[in-house]
Design a protein around this motif. Sequence first.
Motif, mmCIF file in Angstrom:
data_model
loop_
_atom_site.group_PDB
_atom_site.id
_atom_site.type_symbol
_atom_site.label_atom_id
_atom_site.label_comp_id
_atom_site.label_asym_id
_atom_site.label_seq_id
_atom_site.Cartn_x
_atom_site.Cartn_y
_atom_site.Cartn_z
ATOM 1 N N ALA A 14 0.818 -1.213 0.000
ATOM 2 C CA ALA A 14 0.000 0.000 0.000
ATOM 3 C C ALA A 14 0.851 1.262 0.000
ATOM 4 O O ALA A 14 0.455 2.284 -0.587
ATOM 5 C CB ALA A 14 -0.935 -0.003 1.209
ATOM 6 N N ALA A 15 2.013 1.213 0.621
ATOM 7 C CA ALA A 15 2.865 2.403 0.722
ATOM 8 C C ALA A 15 3.448 2.818 -0.621
ATOM 9 O O ALA A 15 3.890 3.955 -0.784
ATOM 10 C CB ALA A 15 3.989 2.169 1.722
ATOM 11 N N GLU A 36 -8.487 -8.944 -9.772
ATOM 12 C CA GLU A 36 -8.706 -9.005 -8.331
ATOM 13 C C GLU A 36 -7.582 -8.235 -7.648
ATOM 14 O O GLU A 36 -6.400 -8.504 -7.895
ATOM 15 C CB GLU A 36 -8.736 -10.463 -7.844
ATOM 16 N N LEU A 37 -7.946 -7.278 -6.808
ATOM 17 C CA LEU A 37 -6.965 -6.422 -6.143
ATOM 18 C C LEU A 37 -6.532 -7.038 -4.824
ATOM 19 O O LEU A 37 -7.305 -7.128 -3.873
ATOM 20 C CB LEU A 37 -7.550 -5.040 -5.890
ATOM 21 N N GLY A 38 -5.278 -7.480 -4.775
ATOM 22 C CA GLY A 38 -4.686 -7.946 -3.525
ATOM 23 C C GLY A 38 -3.749 -6.889 -2.981
ATOM 24 O O GLY A 38 -2.927 -6.333 -3.714
ATOM 25 N N ILE A 39 -3.866 -6.591 -1.681
ATOM 26 C CA ILE A 39 -3.080 -5.510 -1.105
ATOM 27 C C ILE A 39 -2.746 -5.831 0.350
ATOM 28 O O ILE A 39 -3.488 -6.532 1.041
ATOM 29 C CB ILE A 39 -3.850 -4.167 -1.219
ATOM 30 N N GLY A 40 -1.594 -5.326 0.793
ATOM 31 C CA GLY A 40 -1.161 -5.509 2.167
ATOM 32 C C GLY A 40 -0.381 -4.292 2.635
ATOM 33 O O GLY A 40 -0.269 -3.292 1.912
ATOM 34 N N ALA A 41 0.167 -4.386 3.828
ATOM 35 C CA ALA A 41 0.803 -3.230 4.459
ATOM 36 C C ALA A 41 2.271 -3.067 4.086
ATOM 37 O O ALA A 41 2.856 -2.013 4.334
ATOM 38 C CB ALA A 41 0.676 -3.329 5.980
ATOM 39 N N GLY A 42 2.895 -4.082 3.488
ATOM 40 C CA GLY A 42 4.334 -4.010 3.198
ATOM 41 C C GLY A 42 5.144 -4.375 4.433
ATOM 42 O O GLY A 42 4.769 -4.025 5.545
ATOM 43 N N TYR A 43 6.264 -5.062 4.214
ATOM 44 C CA TYR A 43 7.039 -5.522 5.370
ATOM 45 C C TYR A 43 8.546 -5.525 5.139
ATOM 46 O O TYR A 43 9.315 -5.717 6.087
ATOM 47 C CB TYR A 43 6.590 -6.931 5.779
ATOM 48 N N VAL A 44 9.015 -5.310 3.912
ATOM 49 C CA VAL A 44 10.451 -5.388 3.633
ATOM 50 C C VAL A 44 11.058 -3.990 3.778
ATOM 51 O O VAL A 44 10.902 -3.131 2.898
ATOM 52 C CB VAL A 44 10.716 -5.954 2.224
ATOM 53 N N GLY A 74 8.545 3.439 8.933
ATOM 54 C CA GLY A 74 7.643 3.701 10.037
ATOM 55 C C GLY A 74 7.393 2.474 10.898
ATOM 56 O O GLY A 74 8.086 1.458 10.824
ATOM 57 N N THR A 75 6.374 2.562 11.711
ATOM 58 C CA THR A 75 5.986 1.463 12.591
ATOM 59 C C THR A 75 4.946 0.589 11.894
ATOM 60 O O THR A 75 4.378 0.953 10.852
ATOM 61 C CB THR A 75 5.391 2.003 13.892
ATOM 62 N N ALA A 76 4.667 -0.558 12.494
ATOM 63 C CA ALA A 76 3.605 -1.405 11.959
ATOM 64 C C ALA A 76 2.278 -0.645 11.946
ATOM 65 O O ALA A 76 1.489 -0.773 11.003
ATOM 66 C CB ALA A 76 3.494 -2.674 12.789
ATOM 67 N N ARG A 77 2.041 0.155 12.970
ATOM 68 C CA ARG A 77 0.812 0.952 13.020
ATOM 69 C C ARG A 77 0.762 1.942 11.852
ATOM 70 O O ARG A 77 -0.284 2.126 11.222
ATOM 71 C CB ARG A 77 0.708 1.694 14.346
ATOM 72 N N ASP A 91 -2.111 1.924 9.080
ATOM 73 C CA ASP A 91 -2.915 3.128 8.854
ATOM 74 C C ASP A 91 -2.919 3.483 7.370
ATOM 75 O O ASP A 91 -3.955 3.865 6.802
ATOM 76 C CB ASP A 91 -2.372 4.308 9.666
ATOM 77 N N ARG A 92 -1.758 3.384 6.745
ATOM 78 C CA ARG A 92 -1.648 3.676 5.319
ATOM 79 C C ARG A 92 -2.491 2.689 4.507
ATOM 80 O O ARG A 92 -3.196 3.085 3.558
ATOM 81 C CB ARG A 92 -0.176 3.600 4.894
ATOM 82 N N LEU A 93 -2.444 1.422 4.854
ATOM 83 C CA LEU A 93 -3.237 0.413 4.151
ATOM 84 C C LEU A 93 -4.728 0.738 4.228
ATOM 85 O O LEU A 93 -5.440 0.693 3.216
ATOM 86 C CB LEU A 93 -2.964 -0.971 4.747
ATOM 87 N N VAL A 94 -5.210 1.072 5.420
ATOM 88 C CA VAL A 94 -6.627 1.397 5.585
ATOM 89 C C VAL A 94 -7.007 2.600 4.715
ATOM 90 O O VAL A 94 -8.037 2.599 4.030
ATOM 91 C CB VAL A 94 -6.952 1.675 7.064
ATOM 92 N N ALA A 95 -6.162 3.628 4.738
ATOM 93 C CA ALA A 95 -6.448 4.843 3.960
ATOM 94 C C ALA A 95 -6.481 4.548 2.468
ATOM 95 O O ALA A 95 -7.341 5.064 1.733
ATOM 96 C CB ALA A 95 -5.408 5.918 4.273
ATOM 97 N N VAL A 96 -5.549 3.717 1.991
ATOM 98 C CA VAL A 96 -5.502 3.382 0.567
ATOM 99 C C VAL A 96 -6.736 2.583 0.167
ATOM 100 O O VAL A 96 -7.390 2.876 -0.848
ATOM 101 C CB VAL A 96 -4.205 2.622 0.229
ATOM 102 N N VAL A 97 -7.089 1.570 0.941
ATOM 103 C CA VAL A 97 -8.267 0.761 0.620
ATOM 104 C C VAL A 97 -9.523 1.627 0.611
ATOM 105 O O VAL A 97 -10.351 1.547 -0.307
ATOM 106 C CB VAL A 97 -8.411 -0.402 1.626
#
Length: 294
Positions: free
Chosen positions: A69-70, A93-101, A113-116, A120-126
């Motif tokens: 999402a970022a 089909e749109l698959g999306i997540g928060a990113g982790y690498v 940033g933090t996991a939070r 937060d970015r994922l929620v805003a994008v969706v």
Amino acid sequence: MSERPFRFGLNVMELTGPLEVAALARRVAELDYDVLLVPDHLGFPAPFPTLVAAGATADLRLGTFVLNAAFHNPALLAREVASTDVLTGGRFELGIGAGYVAEEFETAGLAYGTARDRLDRLVAVVDTVYARLADPGVAPRPTQPRVPLLIGGNGNRLLTLAGERADIVAFTGAAPAPDDPSAFRILTADGFAERVAFFERAAGARAGVIERNLLVQDVQITDDREAALAARAGRMPHLSAAERATVPTLLVGSVEQIAAQVRQLRDRFGITYITILQPALESFAPVIAALRGT
């Protein structure tokens, strides 16, 4: 047991030439996979052009698995989603997540940033993407009345979001290591059961209508399952031999044994959508044949 039919997806890891996406898509369809998927990691093929090219070649569902999402401005992402859905005849089909690498964020010049922060970015994008897709005043318009939303991950907040918003939840089958949050440990069946149970509580009445996906990390067809599992001990030092035999994301054994494992994933966890990594494209195909219609 879930009454959904099985679906099988292939996650593309690399393309070595301009014509390979067409050949790969044709082969994925020939082997009776349902969905061709592209992840969103730097160093991998770019998701949207790859999916459009694949969609022009073979009659498959097509998806991102999963976008970070970022990496995406939500208004521009909504345009990409709608355009890709149109260009693929309503198969996206749109698959999306928060990113982790963390290294990918650094390379892209983005704050990790933090996991939070990432959630937060994922929620805003969706929220923004689906508001724009639903707005008849925003062009282009997608072909499907609703582009299916897949949310992938493992943590509590992400699974809660999936329970509230997603059409498909994609379980990772791994959790951050206690001593290194950037590293991941494979979950046993019992550990995975806890994550599925959390999701079901969070989803409430929606739990039964959300399709459940699992990303399989390793597939090996062999007549000596015990030896093959023992050979993987070094990759999972935190697990005993008995625990390794229960790992949901590790499909090892004969075609019949692996087909039985997949049925157990459906019966115990409600998993009916299995994603396989590209190196296992050919080897997993006999399992698909064994499971069709069951």
